[in-house]
Design a protein around this motif. Structure first.
Motif, PDB file in Angstrom:
ATOM      1  N   GLU A   1     -15.025  33.523 -45.685  1.00 52.46           N
ATOM      2  CA  GLU A   1     -15.999  32.770 -46.477  1.00 52.46           C
ATOM      3  C   GLU A   1     -15.314  31.701 -47.329  1.00 52.46           C
ATOM      4  OE1 GLU A   1     -18.876  35.079 -48.715  1.00 52.46           O
ATOM      5  OE2 GLU A   1     -18.908  36.596 -47.126  1.00 52.46           O
ATOM      6  N   ILE A   2     -14.200  32.065 -47.947  1.00 50.04           N
ATOM      7  CA  ILE A   2     -13.461  31.109 -48.772  1.00 50.04           C
ATOM      8  C   ILE A   2     -12.916  29.974 -47.904  1.00 50.04           C
ATOM      9  CG2 ILE A   2     -11.428  30.763 -50.225  1.00 50.04           C
ATOM     10  CD1 ILE A   2     -11.881  33.667 -51.253  1.00 50.04           C
ATOM     11  N   ASN A   3     -12.326  30.333 -46.757  1.00 54.23           N
ATOM     12  CA  ASN A   3     -11.790  29.303 -45.860  1.00 54.23           C
ATOM     13  C   ASN A   3     -12.891  28.375 -45.354  1.00 54.23           C
ATOM     14  OD1 ASN A   3      -9.167  30.209 -46.135  1.00 54.23           O
ATOM     15  ND2 ASN A   3      -9.230  31.477 -44.303  1.00 54.23           N
ATOM     16  N   ASP A   4     -14.042  28.951 -45.015  1.00 52.10           N
ATOM     17  CA  ASP A   4     -15.176  28.130 -44.575  1.00 52.10           C
ATOM     18  C   ASP A   4     -15.613  27.179 -45.691  1.00 52.10           C
ATOM     19  OD1 ASP A   4     -15.119  29.415 -42.131  1.00 52.10           O
ATOM     20  OD2 ASP A   4     -16.878  30.679 -42.530  1.00 52.10           O
ATOM     21  N   ALA A   5     -15.651  27.688 -46.911  1.00 55.82           N
ATOM     22  CA  ALA A   5     -16.058  26.856 -48.065  1.00 55.82           C
ATOM     23  C   ALA A   5     -15.053  25.730 -48.281  1.00 55.82           C
ATOM     24  CB  ALA A   5     -16.190  27.713 -49.309  1.00 55.82           C
ATOM     25  N   LEU A   6     -13.762  26.038 -48.170  1.00 55.42           N
ATOM     26  CA  LEU A   6     -12.735  25.003 -48.338  1.00 55.42           C
ATOM     27  C   LEU A   6     -12.831  23.951 -47.223  1.00 55.42           C
ATOM     28  CD1 LEU A   6      -9.704  27.183 -49.472  1.00 55.42           C
ATOM     29  CD2 LEU A   6     -10.746  25.309 -50.772  1.00 55.42           C
ATOM     30  N   GLU A   7     -13.059  24.397 -46.008  1.00 50.05           N
ATOM     31  CA  GLU A   7     -13.209  23.449 -44.875  1.00 50.05           C
ATOM     32  C   GLU A   7     -14.416  22.548 -45.104  1.00 50.05           C
ATOM     33  OE1 GLU A   7     -13.165  25.193 -40.957  1.00 50.05           O
ATOM     34  OE2 GLU A   7     -11.352  26.334 -41.432  1.00 50.05           O
ATOM     35  N   ALA A   8     -15.502  23.136 -45.588  1.00 53.64           N
ATOM     36  CA  ALA A   8     -16.713  22.352 -45.827  1.00 53.64           C
ATOM     37  C   ALA A   8     -16.464  21.280 -46.903  1.00 53.64           C
ATOM     38  CB  ALA A   8     -17.853  23.269 -46.269  1.00 53.64           C
ATOM     39  N   LEU A   9     -15.628  21.603 -47.893  1.00 48.55           N
ATOM     40  CA  LEU A   9     -15.308  20.619 -48.930  1.00 48.55           C
ATOM     41  C   LEU A   9     -14.464  19.462 -48.376  1.00 48.55           C
ATOM     42  CD1 LEU A   9     -14.456  22.806 -52.055  1.00 48.55           C
ATOM     43  CD2 LEU A   9     -16.559  21.534 -51.587  1.00 48.55           C
ATOM     44  N   GLU A  10     -13.637  19.762 -47.387  1.00 45.44           N
ATOM     45  CA  GLU A  10     -12.754  18.738 -46.822  1.00 45.44           C
ATOM     46  C   GLU A  10     -13.505  17.734 -45.948  1.00 45.44           C
ATOM     47  OE1 GLU A  10      -9.592  20.786 -44.815  1.00 45.44           O
ATOM     48  OE2 GLU A  10      -8.792  21.596 -46.668  1.00 45.44           O
ATOM     49  N   THR A  11     -14.661  18.147 -45.445  1.00 41.73           N
ATOM     50  CA  THR A  11     -15.404  17.242 -44.540  1.00 41.73           C
ATOM     51  C   THR A  11     -16.417  16.409 -45.277  1.00 41.73           C
ATOM     52  OG1 THR A  11     -16.989  18.992 -44.006  1.00 41.73           O
ATOM     53  CG2 THR A  11     -15.111  18.693 -42.524  1.00 41.73           C
TER      54      THR A  11
END
Length: 176
Positions: free
Chosen positions: A166-176
């Motif tokens: 969940e944290i990794n998905d959230a971080l990826e979403a912030l990068e895009t």
């Protein structure tokens, strides 16, 4: 070729323990792969090539299982006839479940606020919690032989893995 009747630890010359020598595991893996790799048997007969492929696959599977703490714990428990029941037993202590809820709320808040620093902080907290649980798991398996407790710790690690995703998905979403 290799002895398929050996457990994965014996295959690599290791004691069946959670706290295992990963450097020895790596060295043994490379040595075994050098012996059984299919490229070494390219000019051999069909039966030898097939056995080489099976041996190489078995060595890879054993290595991948022992290299990762959670799969190593599952495997150790299976050697002792213990099923972690990860799919069916989701009962957890109340304090652990509360912690999970708090982390999920914090992930949601950080995501909503697009706060990468907060997500990084949560990642560090989670990394520390996983390390503590690995230490506890090693003690349960290697010293106490508390296989029921260790199965519970593996189930907790599964929750932590979902949080990490969940944290990794959230971080990826912030990068895009």
């Amino acid at each position: 070729m290799i002895d398929f009747s050996k457990n994965y630890f014996a295959l690599f010359g290791l004691e069946p323990k959670f706290q295992t020598d990963l450097a020895h595991l790596e060295q043994s893996f490379r040595a075994l792969q050098a012996q059984v790799h299919p490229d070494k048997f390219s000019s051999a007969g069909d039966a030898e090539r097939r056995l080489s492929m099976q041996s190489s696959t078995h060595v890879n599977e054993a290595y991948q299982t022992l290299k990762q703490p959670m799969s190593r714990a599952r495997y150790l428990l299976s050697l002792h006839g213990v099923d972690t029941q990860e799919e069916t037993n989701t009962a957890m202590p109340a304090d652990f479940l509360m912690q999970q809820m708090e982390w999920r709320e914090a992930i949601g808040e950080a995501t909503e606020a697009a706060d990468a620093a907060a997500l990084d902080h949560l990642t560090n907290q989670l990394r520390h919690a996983i390390k503590s649980l690995h230490d506890e798991l090693g003690h349960q398996l290697d010293q106490q032989h508390d296989y029921a407790g260790a199965a519970g710790a593996v189930r907790k690690l599964r929750f932590f893995d979902k949080l990490r995703e969940e944290i990794n998905d959230a971080l990826e979403a912030l990068e895009t």
